[in-house]
Design an enzyme around this catalytic site. Structure first.
Site, mmCIF file in Angstrom:
data_model
loop_
_atom_site.group_PDB
_atom_site.id
_atom_site.type_symbol
_atom_site.label_atom_id
_atom_site.label_comp_id
_atom_site.label_asym_id
_atom_site.label_seq_id
_atom_site.Cartn_x
_atom_site.Cartn_y
_atom_site.Cartn_z
ATOM 1 N N GLU A 203 -18.048 -23.996 -23.486
ATOM 2 C CA GLU A 203 -18.189 -24.377 -24.905
ATOM 3 C C GLU A 203 -19.663 -24.445 -25.305
ATOM 4 O O GLU A 203 -20.194 -25.480 -25.694
ATOM 5 C CB GLU A 203 -17.477 -25.696 -25.180
ATOM 6 C CG GLU A 203 -15.978 -25.597 -25.004
ATOM 7 C CD GLU A 203 -15.219 -26.819 -25.478
ATOM 8 O OE1 GLU A 203 -14.057 -26.671 -25.901
ATOM 9 O OE2 GLU A 203 -15.787 -27.935 -25.451
ATOM 10 N N GLU B 92 -8.997 -22.523 -23.421
ATOM 11 C CA GLU B 92 -8.456 -23.884 -23.405
ATOM 12 C C GLU B 92 -7.551 -24.090 -24.607
ATOM 13 O O GLU B 92 -7.911 -23.699 -25.723
ATOM 14 C CB GLU B 92 -9.571 -24.941 -23.481
ATOM 15 C CG GLU B 92 -10.538 -24.950 -22.335
ATOM 16 C CD GLU B 92 -11.612 -26.007 -22.518
ATOM 17 O OE1 GLU B 92 -11.400 -26.958 -23.310
ATOM 18 O OE2 GLU B 92 -12.667 -25.881 -21.877
#
Length: 617
Positions: free
Chosen positions: A443, A545
């Site tokens: 991320e 995710e």
């Protein structure tokens, strides 16, 4: 962990290939300070007796800007311009929680956004829009409908949306009109715009005719369906609603608009509730799922099992479908049996303090990755290694370099990343772990390994990517490299990330995204955003995710991110119940969204992949 949890996790994994949902979403907009400006345009010769304004459907293409700004042409300073797509829930707005576009001009410049609507029937129309913007900068901005216009103002400032209206717009037999916002923007001026509409003003008779036609169209669509395609109970319910709707339509001359509309609403609900006959009961807690058609054999269906070792060390036991306690290898074999073909394992450089105490979160060092990876490999699954290049969690809010690298220059970090990645991948491969993909960062929206400029970030990415490719090639393996970001609802940001990766020539293979419905927008936007990157830069794309809560209740005394009063309010994209079935539906829907990207004809790979993080671990 309760003994049934593994069953639920496996059900969610199985759902990755077998389940479907298609619930609708509702947009909510609570207006702040409202201003209405009416402009009387040339009178039509038709009688306007009993005219009802804005009673027909919106004729504008994409006037709500929920996923993009398609359908509109934008010019700023004489050149093409791309507005920023935003959502009120992300920017802190309280008076608009839906999508909208933002326009900003650094220097004084002429601005035009326009759309030509064609194929209209002759008659009288109304155009409307909502706007907020700077109240400390200047602009001469107007809202045009054909040749008429009204002055736009943002004097109320940010988050105080005003509504502007142009009425009595006459469309002649040509059936076309241009809607536009145009004018001079002062230096530093910005504004947001949303909910642009064009509707035909209908008389009582016209409104009733439109309602009857809409009902008849739906009746025809329902009559074209095939009984054998649906379950008997939902088909029976449709037939009941269809019989009633046909009776109402047959007596339409004596029915009110409200009665015609209600009949359509009831019939539409019955049609939406149809359950495909292909739905299968998995036998896992009564979860009903439907196969996602068109998945390629190499489409990734995975779970993140990074915490497995720590759970076992804490005394957790897992059981098979019959309630028998199973060992480590049996657990991973059961994942494989349920349809999982990849596991994802995060790796932190040194997740321990000076006393050897772990920071938590599974204490995922390389040793644990080797252990988990070998179990997964022996069960016939591949492994995705998720390097955070940090000693603990890395995400958009924090990207701290490992403590051993804390004082390194960027050149030293590049060397350290290359050496660490090479050594780690080589050690995993030597241990017999089938590494199929590696993330070089987690991320990384705002940084990686303590670096926050794009030039330095891309040097880190590229060092990791080159090391992965070289380590794999040395062992005769082709390992894919993924760069991972979050917040796909900000599609303009994703386009910028991909552009920067291309500008700095990062040698990656897969553009990976997180997708959590609580925060990350609609699935249509996810598909559109990732497809744009796949098509533009010839890359694979994936969801690295995703998860969905099965309950809002606290099960372990540790406060959940999703709980009563926190992230439980329905927004765009949250179309699922907080239940095991809801989790299954979410996983299936995300897989379908990625599968819908399809083959773009340019990619080396035939299908975009998805990796799903289990909400149970």
């Amino acid at each position: 962990m309760k003994s049934g949890m593994v069953k639920r996790m496996l059900a969610a994994a199985l759902a990755a290939t077998l389940i479907v949902t298609s619930a609708g979403t509702t947009d909510v907009w609570a207006a702040g300070s409202e201003e209405t400006v009416s402009v009387s345009v040339e009178e039509t010769e038709e009688s306007t007796e009993n005219v009802k304004t804005a009673s027909s459907s919106n004729l504008i293409t994409n006037g709500d800007f929920e996923t993009d700004a398609s359908g509109w042409t934008f010019l700023l300073g004489g050149g093409d311009y791309s507005p920023n797509l935003k959502k009120g829930t992300d920017t802190g707005m309280t008076n608009n929680t839906t999508g909208y576009i933002n326009i900003w001009s650094e220097n004084e410049a002429e601005f035009v956004m326009s759309q030509e609507i064609t194929g209209l029937s002759a008659g009288n129309y109304t155009a409307m829009l909502s706007i907020d913007g700077a109240n400390d900068k200047t602009a001469d901005l107007k809202f045009y409908a054909g040749d008429e216009s009204t002055v736009l103002s943002t004097e109320n400032g940010w988050n105080n949306w005003s509504t502007f209206k142009v009425e009595n717009i006459v469309v002649d037999e040509s059936g076309s009109i241009i809607i536009k916002i145009a004018g001079t923007l002062g230096a530093g001026y910005w504004f947001d715009v949303d909910d642009i509409t064009l509707t035909k003003n209908l008389s009582d008779g016209e409104e009733k005719t439109e309602a009857a036609e809409a009902l008849n169209t739906l009746i025809t669509a329902c009559e074209a369906l095939t009984e054998s395609d649906y379950t008997s109970d939902t088909w029976s319910a449709l037939q009941t609603a269809l019989t009633s709707a046909k009776a109402v339509y047959g007596d339409k001359d004596n029915k009110t608009v409200e009665e015609l509309t209600e009949a359509k609403t009831v019939l539409q609900a019955a049609k939406d509730a149809l359950v495909d006959a292909g739905i299968v009961d998995t036998g896992a807690d009564g979860i009903f799922v439907q196969k996602v058609d068109g998945l390629s054999d190499d489409f990734i269906k995975g779970v993140d099992v990074s915490s497995y070792v720590s759970l076992i060390d804490s005394g957790v036991t897992f059981k098979d479908w019959n309630g028998n306690v199973i060992g480590d290898q049996e657990f991973f074999s059961q994942l494989k049996e349920a349809g999982v073909n990849y596991v994802r394992i995060r790796v932190w450089n040194d997740p321990y303090d000076s006393n050897g105490k772990g920071y938590g979160g599974g204490n995922n060092d390389l040793a644990k990755a080797k252990k988990i990876g070998k179990w997964a490999t022996d069960a016939g699954m591949k492994v995705l290694i998720d390097f955070h290049y940090s000693d603990f969690w890395a995400d958009p809010g924090k990207q701290k370099a490992p403590k051993a690298w804390a004082d390194y220059t960027i050149d030293q970090k590049v060397t350290a990343v290359s050496d660490y990645t090479t050594a780690s991948i080589t050690e995993l491969l030597d241990a017999g772990v089938d590494v199929g993909m590696v993330q070089v960062g987690n991320e990384t929206n705002n940084g990686v390994c303590g670096e926050s400029t794009w030039e330095n970030m891309c040097r880190i990415f590229d060092a990791g990517a080159d090391a992965v490719h070289a380590a794999g090639e040395a062992k005769g393996k082709n390992i894919l490299v993924a760069v991972h970001f979050a917040n796909p609802e900000k599609s303009a940001n994703y386009a910028t990330y991909a552009k920067n990766l291309n500008t700095y020539d990062v040698s990656y293979d897969v553009f990976a995204s997180s997708y959590y419905p609580y925060w990350h927008g609609t699935l249509d936007n996810l598909t559109s955003t990732l497809k744009n990157i796949a098509d533009t830069y010839d890359k694979k794309v994936m969801v690295a995710e995703t998860s969905w809560a099965t309950s809002l209740e606290d099960g372990d005394g540790h406060e959940n991110t999703v709980r009563k009063g926190n992230n439980d309010t329905k927004v765009d994209g949250m179309d699922y119940t907080f239940s095991i079935q809801g989790q299954a539906n979410e996983v299936r829907s995300v897989i379908s969204a990625i599968n819908n990207i399809g083959d773009n004809g340019k990619q080396t790979f035939k299908r975009q992949d998805i990796l799903c993080q289990s909400a149970c671990l």
